[in-house]
Each structure stands twice: as C-alpha cells, then as structure tokens.
Design a protein around this motif. Sequence first.
Motif, PDB file in Angstrom:
ATOM      1  N   TYR A 491       0.838  -1.213   0.000  1.00 39.44           N
ATOM      2  CA  TYR A 491       0.000   0.000   0.000  1.00 39.44           C
ATOM      3  C   TYR A 491       0.866   1.253   0.000  1.00 39.44           C
ATOM      4  N   GLU A 492       0.344   2.297  -0.642  1.00 36.76           N
ATOM      5  CA  GLU A 492       1.077   3.549  -0.801  1.00 36.76           C
ATOM      6  C   GLU A 492       0.219   4.716  -0.323  1.00 36.76           C
ATOM      7  N   MET A 493       0.878   5.857  -0.083  1.00 33.83           N
ATOM      8  CA  MET A 493       0.132   7.070   0.227  1.00 33.83           C
ATOM      9  C   MET A 493      -0.455   7.643  -1.060  1.00 33.83           C
ATOM     10  N   ASN A 494      -1.695   8.088  -0.968  1.00 37.61           N
ATOM     11  CA  ASN A 494      -2.417   8.663  -2.105  1.00 37.61           C
ATOM     12  C   ASN A 494      -1.900  10.083  -2.367  1.00 37.61           C
ATOM     13  N   ASN A 495      -1.359  10.306  -3.555  1.00 38.34           N
ATOM     14  CA  ASN A 495      -0.783  11.615  -3.885  1.00 38.34           C
ATOM     15  C   ASN A 495      -1.797  12.761  -3.853  1.00 38.34           C
ATOM     16  N   HIS A 516       7.382   8.377  -8.365  1.00 42.56           N
ATOM     17  CA  HIS A 516       7.028   9.582  -7.614  1.00 42.56           C
ATOM     18  C   HIS A 516       5.998   9.272  -6.530  1.00 42.56           C
ATOM     19  N   LEU A 517       6.199   8.142  -5.863  1.00 38.94           N
ATOM     20  CA  LEU A 517       5.365   7.782  -4.720  1.00 38.94           C
ATOM     21  C   LEU A 517       6.000   8.335  -3.450  1.00 38.94           C
ATOM     22  N   VAL A 518       5.168   8.620  -2.462  1.00 37.93           N
ATOM     23  CA  VAL A 518       5.668   9.191  -1.209  1.00 37.93           C
ATOM     24  C   VAL A 518       6.515   8.157  -0.470  1.00 37.93           C
ATOM     25  N   GLU A 519       7.752   8.537  -0.153  1.00 38.13           N
ATOM     26  CA  GLU A 519       8.662   7.652   0.557  1.00 38.13           C
ATOM     27  C   GLU A 519       8.847   8.036   2.027  1.00 38.13           C
ATOM     28  N   SER A 520       8.584   9.306   2.342  1.00 34.38           N
ATOM     29  CA  SER A 520       8.824   9.718   3.721  1.00 34.38           C
ATOM     30  C   SER A 520       8.059  10.995   4.043  1.00 34.38           C
TER      31      SER A 520
END
Length: 564
Positions: A491-495, A516-520
């Motif tokens: 799962y990833e953070m929704n941009n 370009h997915l949120v890493e931190s």
Amino acid sequence: MTSNEIINNDPTTKSLTNPKFIFVTGGVVSSLGKGITAASLAAILEARGLKVTMTKMDPYINVDPGTMSPFQHGEVFVTEDGAETDLDLGYYERFLRHSKMSKTNNFTSGRIYQTVLNKERRGDYLGGTVQVIPHITDEIKHRIRASGQGYDIAIIEIGGTVGDIESLPFMEAVRQMKVELGHRNAMLMHLTLVPYISSAGETKTKPTQHSVKELRSIGLQPDILICRSEHPISEDNRRKIALFTNVEERAVVMCQDAQSIYQIPRTLYEQDLDDIICERFGLDVPEADLSDWDNVVDALLNADGEITVAIVGKYVELPDAYKSINEALLHAGIIYRKHINIDYVDAEALGDYSDEAVVERLSHVDAILVPGGFGERGTIGKMKAITYARTQQVPYLGICLGMQLAVIEYARNVLKLEANSSEFDRKTAEPIIGLITEWLDEKGELQIRSDDSDLGGTMRLGAQQAELVEDSKLRKIYGASTITERHRHRYEMNNRYIEPLESAGMKISGYSAKQHLVESVEIPEHPWFVAVQFHPEFTSAPRGGHPLFASFIKAAITQQEKQG
C-alpha cells in the motif's frame, strides 16, 4: 598467488579460485545460534582478506518465509534484489562488510520441490521417475554451488537439527558434495549443546556424542565441533568429546554464552578456528584484525547511560519479529555509547487504553518507534502512540506501516478527515493509503482505488531509489539527495492528499525515483518526527550503524536531557 592477492580486499573483484565450502549443521536442540556462529566465523575469514558468502537452507515446506507468521518464524529479512528470506540472512549481512545477500542465499525444501515439480511438468526429465535421489539432491547441490560462485569461501547453514526428517535431503546433498569436492575443498562444522546439570553440578557430553552419532549414521563426520554451553567446559570434557566423536581435539571449540553476540568472533578467533580452516583449505592469508569488533563490544559493555525506546507493535511477545529493528537501535546506541532499553508495547492492548492511560504508559520513554506490519489489528493502539509522540514532542520514527499510520493519524486529528487505508476499509471515503493503479489522472498524478480491484496490487520489494526533498530533515540526516533503501509493502500514500497535508504542516520529504510515490514524511515543527515507507533497519550494521537510527537515538538523548 594467494587468495588475498587475488581479491586485494576489493569486494567487487571475483575470486579466481573455486570456492571452498563449509557446511554448518546443528544438533540436540534448535536455537543454539548456528546463524550467529556461522556469521562470526565469516567475519573472521573476511578479516583475513578472503571473500566470503553465506547461504541458509531451510527444511520447511513453505516456498519462502514471506507468508509465515512472525510468531512462528520471526522477522522476514529482505535482500537488495527483493527476496523475502530467513532472519539469519540479516545476521550474515550485519557481520560481513563486503558481501550482500541475494535470492541465491536462501532456499527452502518447498522451493526445491516446487522447482523439481515444475521441471517434471515441463517434461524435463523425459518421463523418468522423479525421486529424492538424485533429482531433489541434485537441485540442492546446484543451488549450493551457484551461491558460492565468485567467492573464496561459501558457508552453508542447514536449518533445524540433525535427525529431523525434513532435513534429510539436505544432509544427503551435503554428504554427496563432500565426496565430490574432496577433503581440501569442503568441511563440516557441527554446532551442539553441552548442557550443565545444576542438580548434579556437572557438564554432560553425552548429548553431543549422540548428536555426532546421528550425523555419522547418515554418512557425515564433522571436522569441527562448536560446543555451546551456559558454563565453562573443562579441558577433560573437551578431550572426552574429541575422543568419542572422532574430531581432532583442537577442533573442539568452546562457545560459552556471551553478554553480546558481537563477542563471538573474538571467542572463535582466540581458539584458532580460522587457522584450522585455512590450513585445511591451503589458504595463505594474513592474520585477522578484529579491533573493530573489540571497539563494538567495548561500546556495548561500557555504555554511558541508558535510552528507553518504546516499540509499539502487535508481535511484541516474540522479539525476533523485530530482530533487525532491535539490532539497528543497538547499533545506534554503540555510536553514542548508550545502552538501548527497548520497551515492547502491545499495540492491541494500547488500543483499549484511555488517553490518560496512554500518557501514563508512555511517559517514561525517550522515543517511540512504530514498525511495519500487515493488517488492521493493533492499528488503533499504534495511532494512539503516534498521537502521544506528536503532541508531547517525543521523538518518533515510523517504518512502513508506521509511516502510513502517521499520515492517517495526522489527517484525522489535524485535517479532521475520516481518513483510512483501503487495507483496513475498502469502502473508505478518504483513502489516504491504498493500492496504486496503472493509470494517471488528468494532472498526471497516480490515483488510488478502494474497490475490489485493489486485489490486483503488487508488493514493492527490495532496494529502490528515493529522492529527498531539499531542506528536509531526512536529506540532512543522510547527507545526500538520493538514497537507496529496501522496501516490503503493497500500500502507498495517495498523492491527492499531499497538498492538504503539507498545508496543514506535514512535509513530504522523499519520493520514489521511478513512480514519484511518497517515501517519507516529517513534521518540521516537531523536534524529531520522521516516518519512512522503506525499511532502513535492513542495512544497519554494528560497525557503522545507520544514519536514520543514529539521528533518532541522538534526538532521544536530547529528549532525555530536556526532561531531567
């Protein structure tokens, strides 16, 4: 030309000689520390200028540990190339400077049988009868040889204990390889228990004798015995063990319980274990310099003060579930000569606490860490701990799920959104965490779906690059604009929520280089609040630590000084 001249201490240079193999087995009981002992030996041999690799063969039928409960198996260690492996590979990497583990360094009975059965289905065996010998043992031998390519020494650890029915194909493969490779190219090191019977006041050698007898019954004679004990083993017992096991007396090595696992290289070195191996293999290499290990042990055993870190998780009953995190904190403590006291907080129980009870439970800690995990159980308690850390200005480090929950907590309590992860609620109106799709919206942003199509998501595994935002705390910590860290998540953070979060005071400090997915994320107004999607614990080592954990512990020290 010696092996040392061949590699010249350059970890990128391939060995010009065929690898020598050291097979490691265990007897009497499990959990004797085969992995730590094997890794300690590897560290000594590496310190002599040899290029060393290690492999773990696990007898269980699971294809890999990726789907196994941490309660049963402990942590799943992730390699750079994305393999989900046994936690012993974490020990291997922590003890070796110049070798990284990969998919070739861990395989199970399940993986072996799966490969052989796939070959049978394809017709590779031309209709022949598929049998344990030679088909299963040949596949095992093939993988062992492949794992040692390009190295001087390959240490191969067999999981479980001698006599386990599951491990017999591995033992047979080792027996065959010892014959095929010859005396100068292969040897067997057997780890065994020498128990102390307190009521009798005696050390008993009989379990070791029977363990070796079991080995010999399947055609394996150990060349080295590592005798594990809580108490010192007398020279008389050492001679007795050598006599009854047909092992050279100087090759019966004592390994008493130590205060730290990082003392083991010195313990083995002082009994000339590396000399025995180098003589057997005909290796002309310089003596090992273990001064760096001595420095590690000195910092551990002569710490100046104590720091308490709360790990808030749902597998706290089994510390091995967080083995790499525990070690990474320990390594950071070594840097500042601080003893790290880990307070394991049951996240599920904390979820039932009142706000006042949460404050009381966590008020004594100097820092809070929420580790990775899967599933909704325990998330309420973890978010209560995050709220406490955020509002009380306590240093906070979130890892993987710990980052996702930090984002959800901030969205709920600061943005006042009914935010959630589609992992926990597939119909949530505010999917701030979810699975990425394969398409972009009109703004070129990755979107999140919260319906049943989420099941098509894939896991991000292994080492991946992240780009750190200028003027972020994380960039200052790493001292670099681009980093590479290992991942294990789906799962990833929704941009779509980046702008409202940043407007409310949470900074996105890193993005994946490819998607370009949120890493931190971090909170600039907080003394130290950093959460990352990756797993920095997998690359921490006792000799050097990891910059993120080092900064975290430094913040905890500052927090402690403020409080008193």
